[in-house]
Design a protein around this motif. Sequence first.
Motif, PDB file in Angstrom:
ATOM      1  N   GLY A  36     -41.732  29.536  51.770  1.00 25.15           N
ATOM      2  CA  GLY A  36     -41.441  28.158  52.150  1.00 25.15           C
ATOM      3  C   GLY A  36     -40.241  28.028  53.060  1.00 25.15           C
ATOM      4  N   THR A  37     -39.753  29.140  53.597  1.00 30.78           N
ATOM      5  CA  THR A  37     -38.615  29.211  54.526  1.00 30.78           C
ATOM      6  C   THR A  37     -37.315  28.810  53.843  1.00 30.78           C
ATOM      7  N   VAL A  38     -36.760  29.727  53.124  1.00 30.69           N
ATOM      8  CA  VAL A  38     -35.430  29.707  52.516  1.00 30.69           C
ATOM      9  C   VAL A  38     -35.331  28.665  51.400  1.00 30.69           C
ATOM     10  N   PHE A  39     -35.031  27.410  51.744  1.00 36.51           N
ATOM     11  CA  PHE A  39     -34.843  26.375  50.734  1.00 36.51           C
ATOM     12  C   PHE A  39     -35.778  25.205  50.981  1.00 36.51           C
ATOM     13  N   CYS A  40     -36.365  24.682  49.915  1.00 35.58           N
ATOM     14  CA  CYS A  40     -37.202  23.485  50.032  1.00 35.58           C
ATOM     15  C   CYS A  40     -36.692  22.351  49.157  1.00 35.58           C
ATOM     16  N   SER A  41     -35.710  22.612  48.298  1.00 38.37           N
ATOM     17  CA  SER A  41     -35.012  21.552  47.579  1.00 38.37           C
ATOM     18  C   SER A  41     -33.534  21.902  47.554  1.00 38.37           C
ATOM     19  N   PHE A  42     -32.704  20.872  47.580  1.00 42.48           N
ATOM     20  CA  PHE A  42     -31.279  21.114  47.805  1.00 42.48           C
ATOM     21  C   PHE A  42     -30.532  19.869  47.354  1.00 42.48           C
ATOM     22  N   GLY A  43     -29.584  20.003  46.449  1.00 45.62           N
ATOM     23  CA  GLY A  43     -28.893  18.824  45.973  1.00 45.62           C
ATOM     24  C   GLY A  43     -27.449  19.079  45.609  1.00 45.62           C
ATOM     25  N   LEU A  44     -26.626  18.046  45.758  1.00 45.52           N
ATOM     26  CA  LEU A  44     -25.234  18.093  45.341  1.00 45.52           C
ATOM     27  C   LEU A  44     -25.168  17.961  43.827  1.00 45.52           C
ATOM     28  N   VAL A  45     -24.425  18.853  43.185  1.00 44.39           N
ATOM     29  CA  VAL A  45     -24.224  18.774  41.740  1.00 44.39           C
ATOM     30  C   VAL A  45     -22.885  18.083  41.504  1.00 44.39           C
ATOM     31  N   PRO A  46     -22.879  16.896  40.900  1.00 41.45           N
ATOM     32  CA  PRO A  46     -21.621  16.149  40.771  1.00 41.45           C
ATOM     33  C   PRO A  46     -20.630  16.847  39.860  1.00 41.45           C
ATOM     34  N   GLU A  47     -19.357  16.637  40.146  1.00 40.23           N
ATOM     35  CA  GLU A  47     -18.306  17.281  39.369  1.00 40.23           C
ATOM     36  C   GLU A  47     -18.231  16.713  37.954  1.00 40.23           C
ATOM     37  N   ASP A  48     -18.520  15.428  37.794  1.00 41.74           N
ATOM     38  CA  ASP A  48     -18.342  14.780  36.502  1.00 41.74           C
ATOM     39  C   ASP A  48     -19.635  14.686  35.692  1.00 41.74           C
ATOM     40  N   GLY A  49     -20.648  15.482  36.046  1.00 45.86           N
ATOM     41  CA  GLY A  49     -21.918  15.431  35.331  1.00 45.86           C
ATOM     42  C   GLY A  49     -21.847  16.140  33.999  1.00 45.86           C
ATOM     43  N   THR A  50     -22.836  15.874  33.161  1.00 46.86           N
ATOM     44  CA  THR A  50     -22.918  16.537  31.856  1.00 46.86           C
ATOM     45  C   THR A  50     -24.259  17.232  31.664  1.00 46.86           C
ATOM     46  N   ASP A  51     -25.299  16.787  32.358  1.00 48.09           N
ATOM     47  CA  ASP A  51     -26.619  17.387  32.213  1.00 48.09           C
ATOM     48  C   ASP A  51     -26.701  18.714  32.958  1.00 48.09           C
ATOM     49  N   GLU A  52     -27.644  19.552  32.544  1.00 50.37           N
ATOM     50  CA  GLU A  52     -27.898  20.783  33.283  1.00 50.37           C
ATOM     51  C   GLU A  52     -28.358  20.435  34.699  1.00 50.37           C
ATOM     52  N   PRO A  53     -27.920  21.196  35.713  1.00 49.33           N
ATOM     53  CA  PRO A  53     -28.263  20.853  37.103  1.00 49.33           C
ATOM     54  C   PRO A  53     -29.764  20.937  37.370  1.00 49.33           C
ATOM     55  N   THR A  54     -30.245  20.024  38.169  1.00 46.47           N
ATOM     56  CA  THR A  54     -31.596  20.152  38.712  1.00 46.47           C
ATOM     57  C   THR A  54     -31.533  21.064  39.928  1.00 46.47           C
ATOM     58  N   ILE A  55     -32.677  21.319  40.556  1.00 44.39           N
ATOM     59  CA  ILE A  55     -32.679  22.079  41.813  1.00 44.39           C
ATOM     60  C   ILE A  55     -32.692  21.129  43.008  1.00 44.39           C
TER      61      ILE A  55
END
Length: 621
Positions: free
Chosen positions: A287-306
């Motif tokens: 799929g050419t390197v990356f197909c989903s990409f997101g900022l992970v907030p500093e103050d989050g508590t949940d496990e990161p999504t992709i």
Amino acid sequence: MTETLHSEFIAQAVKNPDATAVYSDAGVLSYGELNDRSRELAERLAADGAGPGVPVGICVERTPDLLVAVLAVLRTGSCYLPLDPNYPADRLAFMVQDSGTRLLLTTPASRGNCPPGATVVVLGETVTTEPGAKPVAVVPEDTAYVIYTSGSTGRPKGVAVRHAGAVAMLAAMDRVLEGCDLSGVSAASSICFDMSVMEVFNALCRGGAVVLVESAVHLPESRYADRITHLTVVPSVMNGLLDAGALPPNVRSIVFGGEALRRKLVDRAYRETGAVRVFNAYGPTEGTVFCSFGLVPEDGTDEPTIGPPTADAVVHVLDEDLRPVPPGRPGELYLGGVGVAHGYVNRPRTTAERFLPDPFREGGRMYRTGDLVEFTEDGELRFLGRSDHQVKLRGYRIELEEVEARLTACPEVREAAAVVRGNRLVGYVVPAGDGTAPNGTAQDGTTQDGPRLDAALQSAVTGRLAAELPDYMVPATLVLLPALPLGPGGKLDRDALPEPPAATGGPLTAAGTPTEVALSEIWGQLLDLEPSAIDVQSAFYDLGGDSLLLVRLARLMTRRFDRRVRVPDLFSFRDIASLARWLDDESGATPEVVESARQRASARRAALRGRGAAGGGAGGR
């Protein structure tokens, strides 16, 4: 948006020829120098037959010459086939033959690694004839590179990726990385892995500099590490760098990819580095390197999504009947859009199985990833696991079936299985023959001394695999079994495979000298082993170590023995016995010297802590 992967670099070189393009311990190049050298080499390659539809192998060490070679091949209209000089000769030969590559680009240092049967162009050699043909125009549908991935059939597969897909990926990165400092972009990934495409061209197409290092493990050794502002890294590598206190000091943005990211590591990245932005990304080579990409907030508590799908990606989450599933429900991820690769080189049947018509877009194609995901209510993707036996180990993509196929091809092995246990790839083998392993050990791995792994079989089998596979695909441990465990349906029950032993068995050579005792304590701390159970003649990797732990080992030894120990030193001296001899011979590390060094180091740390407290605790994040 530019049409080809290299055209924006050329524009940057024309605009700012004196700006630094590449920092490397082997040399520094400006944009103008990189442009001129790649253009001249492209003309030479064109005279030798390079052009659209012609793959050109690149077998070059990680020096500025590597980027000269990549750009030169692209300028001819050819696609580049990365050939890591450290790969086994058989694997390099397979990739060259399978892809139909007839032209290889190398250096004097790596020429001996090039497979026979192709025309070899050596960088730096004097050319007696004038270059003839000029590079031709390149179009977006042309293949930019071919990267070989681990194959589920036991044979690696070459993925042919288009210029259009790579260019669209870079444009999508512009949006999500807006505001990030790309003046110093780390390039620690092998060009045999597609993450290198983003590392190199994110910098060169945007006017930044590539900081080229041998690998992430070698970041602390690079003289230009402090120039890195933007780092792309595998989570397990980051853990090792943080544990060792070895992260470059000026990193302000971090992109994680290659394996699952946990909230705990995100918190460490924000807390223990100067990073102000942390991203999580996902994508297969197809799929050419990356197909989903997101900022992970500093103050989050949940496990990161992709992250959410990138602007260039079309993402479907489908059930077994290719019907969309609603948010919160698991399904298999299918990728469409411009990033979908041409397919697998010379594998029409496999291409047809994995690259399907897109039922939701007329004339479109989609790639079946084999990954299980779910959409969140706010449109992000959550990774759930694999639907087959592909795994990621320290960021490397491995098809367990390929490892198993290579194991069973060994004459000493009748049946085999492979799994990942912790940070180790473990092979389980049923020996061939009459139930007796080469040195008389029974198939259940028992001797008069109790259960153990047969050293002769380990040596014979791993030696064959090391000649055929990259080192990350060679099991760190082999376990002998009388038979593989099967489930009710007669299929391999991987969950029933026993835990591997901590070491390779055989008579234990215990630590004798004070230095060996001190090293056993350090190894035990890192490997979670009792020091008394460590054989001083066993290699670090055989006991469960990896390249990430080597970074921490170097730091701990430096503190313990009050002398600088580098990662390359640990590649030269792989067991405690040889390390101890080296330390004693080079430093005269008698017990008194060692204890004195430890006291001095402890006093220095206490003094530094005192100064920090007196200064009010000022500092970065």
